[in-house]
Design a protein around this motif. Structure first.
Motif, PDB file in Angstrom:
ATOM      1  N   LYS A 110       6.992  -4.939   6.739  1.00  0.00           N
ATOM      2  CA  LYS A 110       6.850  -6.448   6.427  1.00  0.00           C
ATOM      3  C   LYS A 110       5.845  -6.558   5.452  1.00  0.00           C
ATOM      4  N   SER A 111       4.744  -5.729   5.161  1.00  0.00           N
ATOM      5  CA  SER A 111       3.956  -5.878   4.190  1.00  0.00           C
ATOM      6  C   SER A 111       4.470  -5.202   2.807  1.00  0.00           C
ATOM      7  N   LYS A 112       5.226  -4.166   3.054  1.00  0.00           N
ATOM      8  CA  LYS A 112       5.752  -3.925   1.610  1.00  0.00           C
ATOM      9  C   LYS A 112       6.929  -4.762   1.106  1.00  0.00           C
ATOM     10  N   ALA A 113       7.559  -5.563   1.965  1.00  0.00           N
ATOM     11  CA  ALA A 113       8.451  -6.825   1.536  1.00  0.00           C
ATOM     12  C   ALA A 113       8.054  -7.491   0.816  1.00  0.00           C
ATOM     13  N   GLN A 114       6.894  -8.170   1.212  1.00  0.00           N
ATOM     14  CA  GLN A 114       6.062  -9.123   0.324  1.00  0.00           C
ATOM     15  C   GLN A 114       4.948  -8.773  -0.468  1.00  0.00           C
TER      16      GLN A 114
END
Length: 633
Positions: free
Chosen positions: A536-540
Motif C-alpha cells: 500500500k505504501s509503495k503504491a502511493q
C-alpha cells in the motif's frame, strides 16, 4: 529522555524602541541590547548546542558603513564563544579609551553589534551537518537595504524537493537544496518582487531614485511577501527575518506546531521560543507575554510600530505536545503543571503494577528532565496514602492505641536517588567489550537503598524512544541492587511514528514501540500485514502528498497498547537480568487531559497536522522494508 534525541532550535529577537542614549541613561550601559540577547540565548541553551549565531542591524548609518553584523560559532560552547569575542572587542575599546564606551554615535560606527535590531539563534543539527555554514542566521545580501535579508528559524519543511523545483520554475538557480536555503530564497524572491513593484510605482509618480528608497522602506508589505512565499510550504516552523533597512518579522506555521512568544513595552519588543526566557531576561510576568497565533506573523516596522498579521489561513492548532513533555524548559508555569499532571495520572496504573504494596516499593526518576513528572507522581502517591490512612483510622473506631496509629501513619512513598549519570561514552574506543562496559556504566547507582529480592523499583522517565540506554545501561545497573521487580514508567505515550517538523526522530526502526509491534506480528503469524502495508505504501509513493494515507497505523492495529508495552519490556531486558521488568506508558487520553491546549500528538497517534507528515511516514516505512538507512525527508 534517557535516549539522546536532537530536537528543535531556538530563536531570540530584540528590537530596541528607544534611542540608544535612553538605555545608557536608564540602565548605565551602552550595550543593553546585546547584554539582553546574551541572557535570552543562555536561558534557551537547552534548544541548541550544535551551534549558535547572532545578527545585528544598525539603523540610519551613512552610506559606506557596515550596517549588518553577523557572528556564528559551532564550537563546543557556541554561545560562550560568540559573546566572548564580542566582549573581548569591547575590552579593547575600554583599554584604549574608556570614555568611548559611553559614546553612542562612535560605538555605532566603530563597534559591531551596537545596533537597534538583534536576532539570535540556537541550533540542533537534525540532519547531522554541523559545519559553520549550517549555522543560522543566514544572510541574503544586496546593495539595496530593503532587499537585504537575514533569516533564522526553528523549522523543518517536509516538501523541500517540491519547493526547490518551484524556485527553478521562477528562474532561480539555488546552489543548495536544504530547507533553510529554500526558505531564504523563497522569501528573498518575493522581497525582490515587492521592491520592484514599489520602485516602478514611485518612479511613475516622478520620484527620483534617491527619494524612492525611503518610500520603499516605509511601505514594503511584509505580510504580502510572507503570504506569497509560504503558499506551498508544508511543515512546522517559526522563522524570524530582519530586513536591512530595519523591518523585522517572526512568522509561525498555520497549525502552531513550533512555539513562539513575544513581549512588548515602550522600550522593547522581544520574541523567543520559550516564555520563561523572556520572563527571566526582562523580569516580567507570564501574563504580559503573548503567544504568536498560528498562521500569523509579528511584524515590527522600522518606525517602531508592530502588530500581528495573518499571512496564512490558520488550521486546527496542533502545537507540539513533546514540547510540553520534554523539550521546553520546565520553568514555564504551565509546562511545569502539565508535567506534574502527566506523572500524577500514572498513579492508578502504578499502584496496580505494585499490587498496592507501597511499603516495599522505592520510587525514583531518570534522567533529571523527568523530575517534574516525578513530583506529580509523588503527589498522587501521597494522596493515595492519606486516603488509606483516613480509612484505616475510621475502621479502628474505639479500638485504637498509639502502636496502631503509628503503624498506620508509617505508610508513605519511599523516595531514593537511585541513579547518577557518571561518565560519557568515548567514541574513540573501538573494542566492543570495552565499549559495552562503558555504556553499561554511564549511570551509577546508590547502594544500600533496596531490600534485596523484596523491594520493587519504580523509575519514571519522561519518554522512551529507542530504549537502548534502558537496555544497555539503566536496567542492568539497577538490577545490581537486586530488586524484586523493576517498573519503568514513561510520562509520554508510546512513540510510534517519525517526526518531520523539527525533531531528529525520522526513522521507524529507531522506535522501540515499532520494533515491538513488528516482533508481535511475526510471533502471532500476522507478518502478512507487514507485506500488505508495504504494498500500500509503495503504491502511493509517487502520489501528491495530499493524497497519501498513513497505512503504517495498521502495523499497530492488531495489538493493545498493553501488549506492545509487554513486548517492549522483553526487548529492553538483557538476558542476564534477574528482576522482573515491566514498562508502563502514558495513554493518549491522559496526555490530552494534562496538555489540553497542545494537541500535536502525531508521534503517538500518526495523526499528522499536514499532508507532508503522511508522506514522510510512508517513505520511512518503505525505507525500513527496503533497508535504506536514511531520513525520509
Amino acid at each position: 529522555m534517557s535516549d539522546q534525541i536532537k530536537h528543535e532550535c531556538g530563536i531570540a529577537l530584540i528590537r530596541l524602541l528607544k534611542p540608544q542614549e535612553y538605555y545608557l541613561s536608564k540602565y548605565g550601559t551602552s550595550f543593553y541590547g546585546i547584554n539582553k540577547l546574551h541572557l535570552l540565548m543562555e536561558k534557551q541553551h537547552n534548544r541548541g548546542q550544535d551551534g549558535a549565531g547572532i545578527v545585528n542591524i544598525k539603523f540610519d548609518l551613512e552610506p559606506g558603513h557596515k550596517y549588518i553584523n553577523r557572528l556564528r560559532s559551532n564550537s563546543d560552547s557556541p554561545i560562550k564563544d560568540i559573546f566572548n569575542k564580542i566582549f573581548l572587542n569591547l575590552s579593547k575599546v575600554k583599554d584604549k579609551n574608556p570614555k568611548l564606551l559611553n559614546d553612542i554615535n562612535w560605538l555605532k560606527y566603530n563597534v559591531d553589534f551596537t545596533g537597534e535590531l538583534l536576532l539570535g539563534h540556537l541550533r540542533y543539527g537534525t540532519f547531522g551537518n554541523n559545519g559553520i555554514n549550517d549555522v543560522h542566521p543566514f544572510i541574503r545580501s544586496n546593495n539595496w537595504k530593503t532587499k537585504s535579508l537575514a533569516l533564522a528559524g526553528n523549522f523543518n519543511l517536509t516538501n523541500v524537493d517540491e519547493l526547490f523545483q518551484k524556485l527553478v520554475e521562477i528562474g532561480q538557480y539555488p546552489v543548495e537544496t536544504s530547507d533553510t536555503i529554500t526558505v531564504l530564497e523563497k522569501v528573498g524572491h518575493f522581497l525582490d518582487e515587492e521592491n520592484e513593484i514599489l520602485y516602478n510605482k514611485y518612479k511613475k509618480q516622478g520620484y527620483s531614485k534617491k527619494e524612492i528608497t525611503p518610500l520603499i522602506s516605509e511601505n514594503i508589505d511584509i505580510q504580502k511577501i510572507l503570504t506569497q512565499a509560504t503558499e506551498y510550504w508544508d511543515g512546522g516552523y517559526v522563522i524570524a527575518g530582519l530586513l536591512g533597512h530595519g523591518d523585522a518579522f517572526v512568522m509561525r506555521d498555520e497549525h502552531g506546531i513550533r512555539p513562539a512568544y513575544y513581549y512588548h513595552d515602550d522600550e522593547v519588543v522581544v520574541v523567543a521560543s520559550e516564555r520563561p526566557a523572556i520572563q527571566t531576561t526582562f523580569n516580567v510576568s507570564s501574563n504580559s507575554i503573548q503567544e504568536i497565533k498560528p498562521g500569523h506573523a509579528l511584524i515590527i516596522k522600522k518606525n517602531g510600530q508592530w502588530k500581528e498579521y495573518p499571512f496564512k489561513k490558520p488550521g486546527e492548532k496542533k502545537s507540539c505536545s513533546f514540547e510540553r513533555i520534554y523539550f521546553s524548559r520546565g520553568t514555564d508555569k504551565d509546562i511545569y503543571k502539565e508535567r506534574k499532571k502527566l506523572g500524577n495520572l500514572l498513579v492508578p496504573t502504578i499502584l496496580k503494577a505494585i499490587d498496592y504494596n507501597i511499603k516495599n516499593t522505592v520510587f525514583s526518576y531518570i534522567p533529571n528532565t523527568a523530575i517534574d513528572s516525578f513530583y506529580g507522581m509523588l503527589e498522587g502517591l501521597y494522596s493515595f496514602c492519606n486516603d488509606y490512612k483516613k480509612e484505616k483510622i475510621i475502621q479502628l473506631g474505639q479500638n485504637f492505641n498509639l502502636k496502631k496509629i503509628n503503624e498506620i501513619f508509617d505508610l508513605h512513598p519511599r523516595i531514593e536517588k537511585l541513579t547518577v549519570k557518571d561518565v560519557k561514552l568515548r567514541t574513540f574506543i573501538t573494542e566492543d567489550n570495552r565499549r559495552d562496559d562503558l555504556v553499561e556504566h554511564v549511570y551509577d547507582i546508590t547502594y544500600g537503598t533496596i531490600n534485596k529480592n523484596v523491594d520493587n523499583l519504580v523509575i519514571i522517565d519522561d519518554s522512551i524512544v529507542r530504549g537502548t540506554t534502558l537496555k544497555h545501561s539503566i536496567i542492568r545497573i539497577l538490577d545490581r541492587l537486586h530488586p524484586k521487580k523493576i517498573i519503568i514508567l514513561s510520562s509520554a505515550p508510546q512513540i510510534r511514528y517519525p517526526d518531520c517538523y523539527g525533531i531528529d526522530m525520522a526513522k521507524l526502526q529507531d522506535f522501540i514501540a515499532f520494533n515491538a509491534a513488528i516482533e508481535l506480528l511475526n510471533e502471532t503469524n500476522q507478518s502478512d500485514i507487514i507485506n500488505t502495508v508495504y504494498k500500500k505504501s509503495k503504491a502511493q509513493e509517487n502520489l501528491p502528498k495530499e493524497k497519501i494515507i498513513n497505512y503504517v497505523k495498521e502495523i499497530y492495529k492488531p495489538f493493545t497498547p498493553e501488549q506492545i508495552s509487554k513486548k517492549i519490556a522483553e526487548l529492553i531486558t538483557h538476558k542476564d537480568i534477574n528482576a522482573k521488568v515491566e514498562v508502563i506508558f502514558q495513554n493518549i487520553e491522559n496526555l490530552h487531559q494534562a496538555c489540553p491546549k497542545d494537541l500535536g500528538d502525531w508521534y503517538f497517534t500518526g495523526d499528522y497536522p499536514t499532508p507532508g507528515g503522511n508522506k514522510v511516514v510512508n517513505k520511512s516505512f518503505i525505507n525500513y522494508i527496503e533497508k535504506v538507512d536514511k531520513r525520509a525527508y
